[in-house]
Design an enzyme around this catalytic site. Structure first.
Site, PDB file in Angstrom:
ATOM      1  N   HIS A 162       0.860  -1.189   0.000  1.00 45.26           N
ATOM      2  CA  HIS A 162       0.000   0.000   0.000  1.00 45.26           C
ATOM      3  C   HIS A 162       0.891   1.233   0.000  1.00 45.26           C
ATOM      4  O   HIS A 162       1.267   1.758   1.050  1.00 45.26           O
ATOM      5  CB  HIS A 162      -0.919   0.000   1.225  1.00 45.26           C
ATOM      6  CG  HIS A 162      -1.973   1.060   1.207  1.00 45.26           C
ATOM      7  ND1 HIS A 162      -3.294   0.805   1.498  1.00 45.26           N
ATOM      8  CD2 HIS A 162      -1.917   2.381   0.926  1.00 45.26           C
ATOM      9  CE1 HIS A 162      -4.001   1.926   1.409  1.00 45.26           C
ATOM     10  NE2 HIS A 162      -3.170   2.900   1.064  1.00 45.26           N
ATOM     11  N   PRO A 188      -3.897   8.494 -12.546  1.00 44.56           N
ATOM     12  CA  PRO A 188      -3.518   9.156 -13.801  1.00 44.56           C
ATOM     13  C   PRO A 188      -4.106  10.560 -13.858  1.00 44.56           C
ATOM     14  O   PRO A 188      -5.283  10.750 -13.564  1.00 44.56           O
ATOM     15  CB  PRO A 188      -4.121   8.265 -14.888  1.00 44.56           C
ATOM     16  CG  PRO A 188      -4.555   7.019 -14.211  1.00 44.56           C
ATOM     17  CD  PRO A 188      -4.709   7.298 -12.767  1.00 44.56           C
ATOM     18  N   LYS A 189      -3.268  11.510 -14.232  1.00 43.16           N
ATOM     19  CA  LYS A 189      -3.707  12.901 -14.290  1.00 43.16           C
ATOM     20  C   LYS A 189      -3.492  13.446 -15.692  1.00 43.16           C
ATOM     21  O   LYS A 189      -2.683  12.928 -16.449  1.00 43.16           O
ATOM     22  CB  LYS A 189      -2.950  13.736 -13.254  1.00 43.16           C
ATOM     23  CG  LYS A 189      -3.172  13.237 -11.824  1.00 43.16           C
ATOM     24  CD  LYS A 189      -2.174  13.825 -10.862  1.00 43.16           C
ATOM     25  CE  LYS A 189      -2.266  13.124  -9.519  1.00 43.16           C
ATOM     26  NZ  LYS A 189      -1.831  11.711  -9.577  1.00 43.16           N
ATOM     27  N   GLU A 196     -11.888   3.809   6.153  1.00 50.65           N
ATOM     28  CA  GLU A 196     -10.829   4.752   6.528  1.00 50.65           C
ATOM     29  C   GLU A 196     -11.390   5.811   7.477  1.00 50.65           C
ATOM     30  O   GLU A 196     -10.677   6.350   8.323  1.00 50.65           O
ATOM     31  CB  GLU A 196     -10.244   5.395   5.268  1.00 50.65           C
ATOM     32  CG  GLU A 196      -8.956   6.139   5.489  1.00 50.65           C
ATOM     33  CD  GLU A 196      -8.318   6.602   4.192  1.00 50.65           C
ATOM     34  OE1 GLU A 196      -7.230   7.191   4.272  1.00 50.65           O
ATOM     35  OE2 GLU A 196      -8.895   6.383   3.109  1.00 50.65           O
TER      36      GLU A 196
END
EC number: 3.5.4.-
Length: 337
Positions: free
Chosen positions: A14, A100-101, A201
């Site tokens: 992670h 991805p940007k 989370e």
């Protein structure tokens, strides 16, 4: 114990690319891009090293790294530096996640290809570490962006079948709805990609129930899992990725002593120790193992078992898992002798 853990051939499952650049690597990247005398960059670096126990503040720090990786050169070099940092910590295998940007310098497809090329280049420089790629869906972004990410991941996985192994769902857990992304994740799963999903989370019982019903290959964080939730994951042999420093520094766990790793170990559920964002949280996988050992009284044998557990729950091929386990076993044998 620290020396033993440093030498242990560790497995990181992670790790977010943009959060995994240590201060030294950030400085190396900034020097490459801006030179050594850029006051703005030095000021940003100083801010990056300060910390507040606040999740939103954690996500704000990523904007700084995203700026550094907004060019092709910056993204390529950052990827190589992150791999260098893991290799120097004696990590033998890492599954690296990144969203991805797209900007004026590259498309989302370009972004992934740059990262892929950098991983392959780094394999020549750091042959002792194996790197896999998990393209990430940012739940704070629109669904159509997630659709493009999965489409690209499926396409590039065909071209690089031993490199792109799965999809990560992450981003600010307070934003977006899991139900909006479930159909896209199902498509990825149907195409053979594993699913690493950030789950529990923050406290959101209805979403956790929805995620567990949907299914996943591994559970990210699991901070607010109930004993029943942990039991479900144990029954399905789904590992929980535990990130101790990350959870404490982001404020989702009050202290190390109260970390849910203890409950997970007591339940004998599958678990792995991870860094999450080693740069943002100023840690390493060695440090995370040491923290776990000192906080919960883990022995060397238990640390070895946790590493072998990470090998088993990795998305690596069976042959790669055998090779990784052999490295861990050989290290343990040397210590015994």
């Amino acid at each position: 114990m620290e020396q033993f853990l440093k030498g242990l051939p560790k497995v990181e499952l992670h790790a977010h690319l943009n959060g995994s650049l240590g201060i030294k690597s950030l400085c190396d990247l900034g020097e490459r891009l801006y030179g050594t005398s850029c006051k703005d960059f030095l000021k940003l670096c100083a801010h990056f090293s300060r910390f507040e126990k606040d999740m939103d503040a954690c996500f704000e720090k990523f904007a700084f790294v995203h700026e550094l990786t907004s060019t092709r050169e910056g993204l390529r070099f950052a990827t190589e530096l992150a791999i260098r940092d893991f290799a120097e910590d004696n990590v033998q295998y890492v599954e690296m996640r990144t969203t991805p940007k797209a900007n004026e310098n590259y498309s989302r497809r370009d972004y992934l290809q740059i990262v892929i090329d950098a991983i392959k280049a780094a394999s020549e420089t750091y042959p002792e570490i194996t790197v896999k790629l998990l393209p990430s869906i940012n739940r704070a972004e629109p669904v159509d962006v997630a659709e493009e990410t999965v489409s690209l991941a499926v396409e590039l996985a065909r071209a690089h079948p031993n490199l792109i192994l799965g999809i990560d769902l992450s981003g600010n857990p307070g934003k977006g709805r899991f139900s909006d992304f479930a159909p896209i994740l199902a498509q990825a799963r149907d195409k053979g990609l594993k699913l690493a999903i950030h789950c529990a989370e923050i406290e959101n019982p209805s979403e956790v129930k929805e995620m567990l019903h949907f299914g996943m290959s591994r559970c990210g964080h699991g901070t607010f899992l109930t004993p029943e939730d942990i039991g479900q994951l144990k029954q399905r042999n789904i590992a929980i990725e535990c990130c101790l420093t990350s959870n404490v520094k982001s404020g989702t766990v009050p202290s190390l002593e109260e970390h849910h790793l203890k409950r997970i170990m007591e339940a004998d559920a599958p678990k792995v120790i991870c860094t999450d964002d080693s740069g943002v949280f100023d840690t390493t996988l060695t440090k995370e193992f040491l923290i776990a050992a000192e906080t919960f009284g883990l022995t060397r044998e238990q640390c070895i078992d946790l590493t072998l557990e990470a090998v088993h729950h990795s998305f690596a091929s069976e042959q790669e898992q055998i090779q990784m386990a052999d490295r861990v076993g050989n290290y343990a044998d040397i210590l015994v002798k």
